[in-house]
Design an enzyme around this catalytic site. Structure first.
Site, short mmCIF file in Angstrom:
data_model
loop_
_atom_site.label_atom_id
_atom_site.label_comp_id
_atom_site.label_asym_id
_atom_site.label_seq_id
_atom_site.Cartn_x
_atom_site.Cartn_y
_atom_site.Cartn_z
CG HIS A 10 -1.63 -1.26 1.50
ND1 HIS A 10 -2.88 -1.56 1.00
CD2 HIS A 10 -1.23 -2.37 2.17
CE1 HIS A 10 -3.22 -2.78 1.40
NE2 HIS A 10 -2.24 -3.30 2.10
CB SER B 120 11.90 22.84 -14.63
OG SER B 120 11.10 24.00 -14.66
CE LYS C 197 10.45 20.03 -10.97
NZ LYS C 197 9.79 19.07 -10.09
CD GLU D 221 7.69 12.36 -15.10
OE1 GLU D 221 7.24 12.87 -14.09
OE2 GLU D 221 8.33 13.00 -15.94
#
Ligand code: ARG
Length: 469
Positions: free
Chosen positions: A157, A278, A284, A291
């Protein structure tokens, strides 16, 4: 040029429908398969007495010169238009070899032809997918070997559960990609069947030696039923299913590594090659590579469901709907192969932060089960032990302490038999790991066994790959 003009001689064509129905823009990718199948087919037309030996020579010279033209001109299809790749080849062959080109499609249809070429493509691409799965398995096993004894929190979980070895975690994915490898191999075997000679649907009326055709085209078997042979696309569904499941596995490891590489976790860091920045926030470092893999898994699932839906209502035998299989087949295979190859590189170059993982095992009460198990060894029924340790955790939460930080006095209020040994059990993630020695567990001895087994498996699969190349 049309392969079916006669019936429509006087009719006007609608350019929108021409564009709508063409498949050349996609199936041009089958060009080398088309030329190869035609070369073999021409010899068989000769053997069947349909072509004389001069015609066989003429056609094969034409096909060979088309082949070298295509191979030496990577942009051969630019500016070309045709209903499909088979039509293009016949039209070009007529320019190369003259009117004899019109004998090429004797006794066959584009229905058995396109099924044959799609199966050849599927066999090749399934082989590439096998190699790509193996590359990822090698990366996973390599990183597991190198970081054998790194301890990390295991989750269920996504909540801290029990300590595990990072190597054990990696080898879980090894198992998944091994199953993917096996599935791609099976897909390859299943696609390995020759449709050519099935004609449009009913079989061919010329004495073609289909066993010989199969042998020369590298197929293991001849399709037994012409209706099935021309309309079956199970092999496309199976390939797409195998790709989708592999993409699902990739999506899961991508998700894990995205989480683990976030500074809040900091267990691993992506190599700069596979991260991006970024345009607004200078600090970043984003895991875009992972992704995109996760994102491409969505397309895989879409293509699989689309393909199943395409087939579900088709009356036997061939229907033009089947032309829509190519986009799914090509794009599905490309995306899965590229994602597997990229994932292998991302895993291989991952920076592993063993201190952060070790430190993370100290939060989340990961040894709670071990304390309960120890009480069981002292004769307490597990249900009772579970209850007591739950209370102990509640106390820790209230006092903002870890299980290692709790004092003997505090612990004894809940567990009267608390002693130095239980305190050590509570404090050591390594001991927790070491206790899980049964087959398949995360103890070092078991993970070492898995790593040895992984090494043997990899060399067997390498042999399998080289026997197929
Ligand atoms: N381009 C078609 C396909 O990819 C093959 C042509 C068969 N066409 C036909 N009208 N029977 O499926």
């Amino acid at each position: 040029m049309k392969l079916w003009g006669g019936r429509f001689a006087a009719g006007k064509r609608d350019s929108l429908f021409e564009k709508f129905s063409e498949s050349f823009s996609r199936d041009q990718r089958l060009i080398l398969y088309d030329l190869r199948v035609n070369q073999v087919y021409v010899r068989h037309l000769g053997a069947a007495g349909v072509l004389n030996s001069r015609e066989v020579r003429q056609l094969n010279r034409g096909l060979e010169s088309l082949q070298s033209y295509v191979q030496s001109h990577p942009r051969w299809a630019q500016g070309q238009s045709s209903e499909d790749v088979h039509t293009w080849v016949e039209a070009r062959l007529e320019r190369e070899s003259g009117a004899v080109a019109r004998k090429l499609r004797t006794g066959r249809s584009r229905n058995d032809l396109v099924a044959t070429e799609s199966r050849l493509f599927t066999k090749d691409v399934a082989f590439e997918l096998m190699k790509a799965s193996l590359a990822l398995m090698e990366s996973l096993a390599g990183v597991a070997r190198k970081h054998l004894d790194v301890v990390m929190p295991g989750f269920t979980h996504l909540q801290p559960a029990q300590p595990i070895l990072f190597s054990h975690y990696l080898l879980a994915y090894f198992e998944m990609f091994l199953r993917d490898f096996e599935r791609f191999a099976l897909v390859r075997t299943r696609a390995d069947e020759l449709p050519l000679g099935a004609g449009a649907l009913a079989g061919t009326a010329f004495p073609l030696n289909r066993d010989g055709l199969a042998r020369q085209l590298g197929f293991a078997r001849v399709a037994r039923n012409s209706l099935d042979a021309t309309s079956d696309r199970d092999f496309v569904c199976e390939l797409l299913f195998a790709c989708t499941l592999a993409m699902n596995h990739l999506s899961r490891i991508a998700e894990d590594v995205i989480i683990y590489s976030s500074p809040a976790f900091g267990y691993v860091e992506l190599d700069n090659r596979y991260a991006t920045g970024s345009s607004l926030m200078p600090q970043k470092k984003n895991p875009d590579s992972l992704e995109l893999i996760r994102g491409k898994a969505a397309g895989a699932l879409g293509r699989l469901t689309g393909m199943l839906a395409l087939l579900k209502g088709l009356p036997l035998a061939y229907n033009r709907d089947l032309q829509e299989d190519k986009q799914a087949l090509f794009e599905g295979a490309d995306a899965a192969r590229d994602s597997l190859q990229l994932a292998a590189r991302i895993v291989e170059t991952l920076r592993v932060n063993r201190e952060r993982m070790r430190a993370a095992t100290e939060i989340g009460f990961l040894t709670a089960t071990d304390i309960a198990d120890e009480l069981v060894r002292r004769g307490v029924p597990f249900g009772e032990a579970h209850e007591r340790v739950g209370e102990l955790v509640r106390l820790c939460v209230a006092r903002k302490k870890t299980l290692a930080e709790i004092t003997h006095d505090e612990a004894r209020r809940i567990i009267p038999s608390w002693d130095g040994h239980l305190a050590r059990v509570a404090a050591s993630a390594e001991r927790s790991v070491e206790r899980r020695k049964a087959t398949g567990g995360t103890a070092r001895v078991q993970v070492s066994r898995q790593i040895r087994w992984a090494g043997q498996t990899i060399s067997q699969l390498r042999k399998k790959i080289s026997s197929l190349s």
